[in-house]
Motif scaffolding. Structure first.
Motif, short mmCIF file in Angstrom:
data_model
loop_
_atom_site.label_atom_id
_atom_site.label_comp_id
_atom_site.label_asym_id
_atom_site.label_seq_id
_atom_site.Cartn_x
_atom_site.Cartn_y
_atom_site.Cartn_z
N SER A 414 0.83 -1.20 0.00
CA SER A 414 0.00 0.00 0.00
C SER A 414 0.87 1.26 0.00
O SER A 414 0.58 2.24 -0.71
CB SER A 414 -0.94 -0.01 1.21
N THR A 417 2.14 1.62 -3.56
CA THR A 417 1.18 1.88 -4.64
C THR A 417 0.20 2.99 -4.34
O THR A 417 -0.47 3.49 -5.25
CB THR A 417 0.36 0.61 -4.93
N GLN A 419 -2.50 2.41 -2.90
CA GLN A 419 -3.83 1.76 -2.96
C GLN A 419 -4.06 0.91 -1.71
O GLN A 419 -3.11 0.50 -1.05
CB GLN A 419 -3.88 0.81 -4.17
N SER A 420 -5.34 0.62 -1.43
CA SER A 420 -5.60 -0.36 -0.37
C SER A 420 -5.35 -1.76 -0.93
O SER A 420 -5.40 -1.98 -2.14
CB SER A 420 -7.03 -0.22 0.16
#
Ligand SMILES: NC(=O)c1ccc[n+]([C@@H]2O[C@H](COP(=O)([O-])OP(=O)(O)OC[C@H]3O[C@@H](n4cnc5c(N)ncnc54)[C@H](O)[C@@H]3O)[C@@H](O)[C@H]2O)c1
Length: 431
Positions: A414, A417, A419-420
């Motif tokens: 995470s 990125t 992101q989750s």
């Protein structure tokens, strides 16, 4: 050797003594250590001297890392104890099982999702056991928190707020040596937080589902020191005049075990134990924030900082019938450095329960002799002794080992990125 369980140990550094001292003393009648395996002969010789001189035990055979299979063939152990650098755990865990042994491994079980999957597959393929030694579960105040939650003191847990503080002695130590390279340790979100995420899994009786994280290097490292106006730098502390005034310096020549284990051994492999925490080349974070959603829908907010004035944690469990707050000030020391001078001063532990419609109360926890408030002897008895039925199921297997690192591995992804990350995307469990 009749009746005794036979062990060999891989990675004869600082942590190894926790295991070999137990076999050499309390569990001498039921267990036998027959060999060390390491890349470094000097460190194996040091451990052998310690076995003989401190514990009045016999010296054991030594094998270099490339002789691991020869060791298993010659020593025929029941179990292999793995206390090597994290990055290498999976190699020994998997090969030991393939060669018919069970495994007792230090945390973290491994450092990334591929290695984790390989271990899960190997357990399935070989039918052998992997035991991950989560000593924190056994500390009386940690077991007490599990008991309170299990017995419904605050109903269903809906959220957890967990702040872990590493101080400038113990926290700094991860920035002096191999841990400072993420490839070796997975960073602190794997190497250190595996304990913490395992505790949350254990406490709330659930599993992580989705993870989001931020992390950065904001205190250690040369760039951060430069920003604060620092101009005196050095690569390693021991014998360096620039390090004399640095409170973060580790002077290995002034401590018998640091000298014997590391300074006298570095000519073999270039393992420098006392690098400046304000040098270049650190690629792990020292400041981390993680959010986790669990399968039971509970939400965890977690933070870890590695340069704080005291060490320990604060945690709050919010539930459908109330709240539990725990404040724990921990001992701190440099691993294998032995100097526990700063213990004491602020040491305290408290557990407070706030029922939703009732008066709050303090929960007393009895501390026993031995490390981690008396937890370490219970863990060692579980491993080497005759364990009794444990109502808390504290013995951790490869699945617990995996679940506790997957939160950190997901957090690392995470951070990379933005992101989750869904835990189910990382590995496939066989059961
Ligand atoms: N549970 C706890 O409280 C706790 C505390 C400290 C350390 N640990 C764990 O114990 C392990 C060892 O940590 P440590 O502080 O003793 O580190 P250390 O650096 O003192 O020892 C690591 C040893 O592994 C050896 N090694 C390196 N590469 C190897 C290879 N390829 N094959 C075999 N041996 C190799 C090194 O030579 C060294 O002797 C780590 O996994 C760490 O997470 C756990």
């Amino acid at each position: 050797m009749s009746g005794k369980k036979k062990y060999v140990l891989v990675g004869s550094g600082g942590r190894a003594e926790f295991f070999y001292s137990a076999i050499a003393t309390e569990y001498r009648d039921t267990s036998e250590l027959t060999a060390f395996c390491d890349t470094n002969q000097t460190r194996m010789d040091y451990a052998n001297r310690r076995l003989k001189e401190k514990y009045d035990y016999h010296e054991v055979n030594t094998y270099k890392a490339h002789e691991f299979e020869k060791m298993i063939a010659e020593e025929k152990p029941d179990s292999v104890i793995v206390t090597s650098v994290d990055r290498t755990h999976h190699t020994y865990i998997i090969r030991a099982m393939e060669l018919g042994c069970d495994v007792i491994t230090e945390k973290p079980m491994t450092v990334d999702e591929e290695k984790c999957q390989d271990i899960l597959d190997a357990v399935e393929r070989t039918g052998r056991n992997v035991r991950v030694t989560f000593n924190y579960r056994y500390a009386p105040h940690h077991t007490k928190a599990r008991e309170l939650i299990r017995d419904g003191a605050i109903g269903e847990v809906t959220s957890v707020h967990f702040e872990w503080l590493l101080n400038t002695r113990h926290g700094a130590d991860y920035f002096r040596r191999w841990h400072r390279d993420k490839r070796n340790s997975g960073g602190l979100l794997v190497h250190k937080s595996t304990h913490h995420f395992d505790l949350v899994n254990f406490w709330i009786g659930s599993q992580p589902d989705t993870v989001f994280a931020f992390g950065d290097l904001l205190f250690y490292g040369k760039e951060n020191a430069e920003k604060r106006g620092e101009t005196r730098f050095y690569t390693r502390s021991t014998g360096n005049p620039n390090a004399q005034e640095d409170p973060f310096a580790l002077h290995m020549d002034q401590h018998e075990s640091l000298k014997g284990l590391y300074l006298d051994a570095e000519h073999e492999d270039g393992y420098i134990r006392d690098q400046s925490v304000f040098g270049d080349g650190i690629n792990i974070e020292d400041t981390m924030g993680v959010m986790v959603r669990y399968k039971n829908k509970a939400i965890l907010t977690y933070s870890l900082n590695a340069y704080l004035p005291w060490e320990g944690y604060r945690i709050a469990f919010n539930g459908t019938k109330g709240r539990i707050e725990m404040n724990i000030v921990e001992q701190s020391y440099v691993n294998s450095g032995g100097d526990k001078a700063l213990e004491g001063a602020l040491k305290n532990k408290s557990i407070r329960v706030f029922p939703m419609f009732d008066a709050p109360y303090e929960v007393e926890v009895e501390e026993k002799a031995g490390g981690h408030g008396g937890g370490d002897p219970v863990l060692l008895n579980d491993i080497f002794g005759t364990p009794t039925e444990d109502e808390f199921n504290r013995a951790a297997d490869h699945v617990d080992g995996a679940r506790s690192i997957l939160t950190g591995i997901a957090a690392n992804r995470s951070i990379r990125t933005g992101q989750s990350v869904s835990i189910d995307e990382l590995v496939k469990f066989h059961k």
